[in-house]
Design a protein around this motif. Structure first.
Motif, PDB file in Angstrom:
ATOM      1  N   TRP A   1      11.645 -14.625   1.311  1.00  7.88           N
ATOM      2  CA  TRP A   1      11.010 -13.578   0.519  1.00  7.88           C
ATOM      3  C   TRP A   1       9.661 -13.191   1.121  1.00  7.88           C
ATOM      4  O   TRP A   1       9.275 -12.022   1.077  1.00  7.88           O
ATOM      5  CB  TRP A   1      10.863 -13.989  -0.951  1.00  7.88           C
ATOM      6  CG  TRP A   1       9.957 -15.162  -1.170  1.00  7.88           C
ATOM      7  CD1 TRP A   1      10.319 -16.472  -1.310  1.00  7.88           C
ATOM      8  CD2 TRP A   1       8.526 -15.144  -1.288  1.00  7.88           C
ATOM      9  NE1 TRP A   1       9.215 -17.266  -1.491  1.00  7.88           N
ATOM     10  CE2 TRP A   1       8.091 -16.478  -1.488  1.00  7.88           C
ATOM     11  CE3 TRP A   1       7.570 -14.138  -1.226  1.00  7.88           C
ATOM     12  CZ2 TRP A   1       6.755 -16.823  -1.638  1.00  7.88           C
ATOM     13  CZ3 TRP A   1       6.225 -14.481  -1.378  1.00  7.88           C
ATOM     14  CH2 TRP A   1       5.839 -15.813  -1.587  1.00  7.88           C
TER      15      TRP A   1
ATOM     16  N   VAL B   1      10.206 -10.845   3.928  1.00 13.37           N
ATOM     17  CA  VAL B   1      10.544  -9.509   3.435  1.00 13.37           C
ATOM     18  C   VAL B   1       9.284  -8.778   2.969  1.00 13.37           C
ATOM     19  O   VAL B   1       9.080  -7.597   3.288  1.00 13.37           O
ATOM     20  CB  VAL B   1      11.587  -9.603   2.296  1.00 13.37           C
ATOM     21  CG1 VAL B   1      11.796  -8.262   1.635  1.00 13.37           C
ATOM     22  CG2 VAL B   1      12.906 -10.154   2.827  1.00 13.37           C
ATOM     23  N   VAL B   2       8.410  -9.469   2.241  1.00 11.02           N
ATOM     24  CA  VAL B   2       7.166  -8.847   1.766  1.00 11.02           C
ATOM     25  C   VAL B   2       6.300  -8.424   2.946  1.00 11.02           C
ATOM     26  O   VAL B   2       5.757  -7.315   2.968  1.00 11.02           O
ATOM     27  CB  VAL B   2       6.404  -9.794   0.812  1.00 11.02           C
ATOM     28  CG1 VAL B   2       5.021  -9.256   0.492  1.00 11.02           C
ATOM     29  CG2 VAL B   2       7.196 -10.023  -0.473  1.00 11.02           C
TER      30      VAL B   2
ATOM     31  N   THR C   1       7.341  -7.676   5.884  1.00  7.57           N
ATOM     32  CA  THR C   1       8.015  -6.548   6.517  1.00  7.57           C
ATOM     33  C   THR C   1       7.704  -5.248   5.781  1.00  7.57           C
ATOM     34  O   THR C   1       7.451  -4.215   6.414  1.00  7.57           O
ATOM     35  CB  THR C   1       9.538  -6.783   6.557  1.00  7.57           C
ATOM     36  OG1 THR C   1       9.792  -7.996   7.268  1.00  7.57           O
ATOM     37  CG2 THR C   1      10.261  -5.636   7.232  1.00  7.57           C
ATOM     38  N   VAL C   2       7.713  -5.302   4.458  1.00 12.65           N
ATOM     39  CA  VAL C   2       7.402  -4.102   3.664  1.00 12.65           C
ATOM     40  C   VAL C   2       5.958  -3.675   3.919  1.00 12.65           C
ATOM     41  O   VAL C   2       5.686  -2.495   4.175  1.00 12.65           O
ATOM     42  CB  VAL C   2       7.661  -4.350   2.165  1.00 12.65           C
ATOM     43  CG1 VAL C   2       7.115  -3.223   1.322  1.00 12.65           C
ATOM     44  CG2 VAL C   2       9.163  -4.540   1.913  1.00 12.65           C
ATOM     45  N   PHE C   3       5.020  -4.630   3.875  1.00 16.04           N
ATOM     46  CA  PHE C   3       3.615  -4.295   4.149  1.00 16.04           C
ATOM     47  C   PHE C   3       3.463  -3.697   5.543  1.00 16.04           C
ATOM     48  O   PHE C   3       2.802  -2.676   5.724  1.00 16.04           O
ATOM     49  CB  PHE C   3       2.727  -5.538   4.035  1.00 16.04           C
ATOM     50  CG  PHE C   3       2.476  -6.014   2.630  1.00 16.04           C
ATOM     51  CD1 PHE C   3       2.896  -5.297   1.521  1.00 16.04           C
ATOM     52  CD2 PHE C   3       1.814  -7.200   2.409  1.00 16.04           C
ATOM     53  CE1 PHE C   3       2.663  -5.746   0.241  1.00 16.04           C
ATOM     54  CE2 PHE C   3       1.561  -7.665   1.133  1.00 16.04           C
ATOM     55  CZ  PHE C   3       1.986  -6.933   0.045  1.00 16.04           C
TER      56      PHE C   3
ATOM     57  N   GLY D   1       5.783  -2.345   7.412  1.00 10.91           N
ATOM     58  CA  GLY D   1       6.494  -1.066   7.495  1.00 10.91           C
ATOM     59  C   GLY D   1       5.652   0.076   6.956  1.00 10.91           C
ATOM     60  O   GLY D   1       5.593   1.153   7.561  1.00 10.91           O
ATOM     61  N   PHE D   2       4.994  -0.161   5.811  1.00 10.49           N
ATOM     62  CA  PHE D   2       4.107   0.868   5.270  1.00 10.49           C
ATOM     63  C   PHE D   2       2.946   1.145   6.220  1.00 10.49           C
ATOM     64  O   PHE D   2       2.553   2.292   6.419  1.00 10.49           O
ATOM     65  CB  PHE D   2       3.566   0.481   3.894  1.00 10.49           C
ATOM     66  CG  PHE D   2       4.530   0.698   2.775  1.00 10.49           C
ATOM     67  CD1 PHE D   2       5.223   1.891   2.639  1.00 10.49           C
ATOM     68  CD2 PHE D   2       4.751  -0.295   1.836  1.00 10.49           C
ATOM     69  CE1 PHE D   2       6.119   2.101   1.608  1.00 10.49           C
ATOM     70  CE2 PHE D   2       5.651  -0.105   0.804  1.00 10.49           C
ATOM     71  CZ  PHE D   2       6.331   1.087   0.681  1.00 10.49           C
TER      72      PHE D   2
ATOM     73  N   ILE E   1       6.572  -7.879  13.102  1.00  9.29           N
ATOM     74  CA  ILE E   1       7.884  -7.717  12.468  1.00  9.29           C
ATOM     75  C   ILE E   1       8.987  -8.135  13.433  1.00  9.29           C
ATOM     76  O   ILE E   1       9.922  -8.851  13.062  1.00  9.29           O
ATOM     77  CB  ILE E   1       8.077  -6.268  11.974  1.00  9.29           C
ATOM     78  CG1 ILE E   1       7.126  -5.978  10.808  1.00  9.29           C
ATOM     79  CG2 ILE E   1       9.524  -6.019  11.554  1.00  9.29           C
ATOM     80  CD1 ILE E   1       7.064  -4.515  10.399  1.00  9.29           C
TER      81      ILE E   1
END
Length: 190
Positions: free
Chosen positions: A106, A109-110, A112-114, A116-117, A164
């Motif tokens: 998890w 994933v978090v 990756t989201v940060f 990615g943004f 990433i």
């Protein structure tokens, strides 16, 4: 003498239980890249805040009725807030990368989201600068962008993209998969 259920070797000596797998090098590199991206962003903020006169001019443009004491207080508050925010972001990234090294998917994933943004925001910024130019963006938006900002934005985006990539290398994926059952059984200390 051995306990019931304890593994022994061919000579009857107790065999120690294997410890949890160690995080692979790619995840360790990813951790340092995440921390580096925050620190590079901190350097960018520090450089921006060194230009106090520009900061005062921007505040004066927002509210022309402010006196010099109010402008100085607002500038000091902005500087303090920027540093506290960067410290908070660094702490969050340290916690997330620590969890990643424990094998918690998890957190990957978090991150990756940060990231990615961050990369998406950098691409939009770089595309806007390439298409419209810095001068036009400064005219039509309330945000002032400098060449230094563009360089730091690109640098942070490259570091985040690399982090990433390193997080999802095959050895990192194997480690996360191997740690999943251990985490579900509670055999890994938090």
């Amino acid at each position: 003498m051995t306990d019931l259920g304890q593994r022994v070797d061919a000579f009857g000596r107790p065999v120690p239980e294997p410890g949890p797998p160690q995080a692979p090098q790619s995840l360790l590199v990813a951790r340092w890249l995440w921390i580096g991206s925050v620190l590079i962003g901190g350097v960018q903020s520090f450089i921006q805040l060194l230009d106090r006169s520009r900061l005062i001019e921007e505040l004066r443009a927002l509210d022309p009725n402010m006196g010099q004491m109010e402008l100085d207080a607002a500038a000091n508050s902005m500087i303090m807030f920027a540093f506290l925010l960067k410290a908070l972001v660094l702490m969050v990234y340290l916690m997330l990368t620590r969890r990643m090294l424990e094998g918690r998917n998890w957190s990957r994933v978090v991150l990756t989201v940060f990231g990615g943004f961050g990369v998406f925001n950098a691409l939009i910024t770089l595309l806007g600068v390439a298409v419209f130019g810095i001068a036009l963006i400064n005219e039509i938006t309330p945000v002032t962008i400098t060449r230094v900002d563009v360089v730091f934005t690109a640098l942070v985006a490259v570091v985040e993209a690399a982090a990433i990539v390193f997080m999802y290398r095959p050895d990192g994926n194997r480690f996360i998969r191997a740690m999943g059952p251990r985490l579900r059984q509670g055999r890994v200390a938090r």
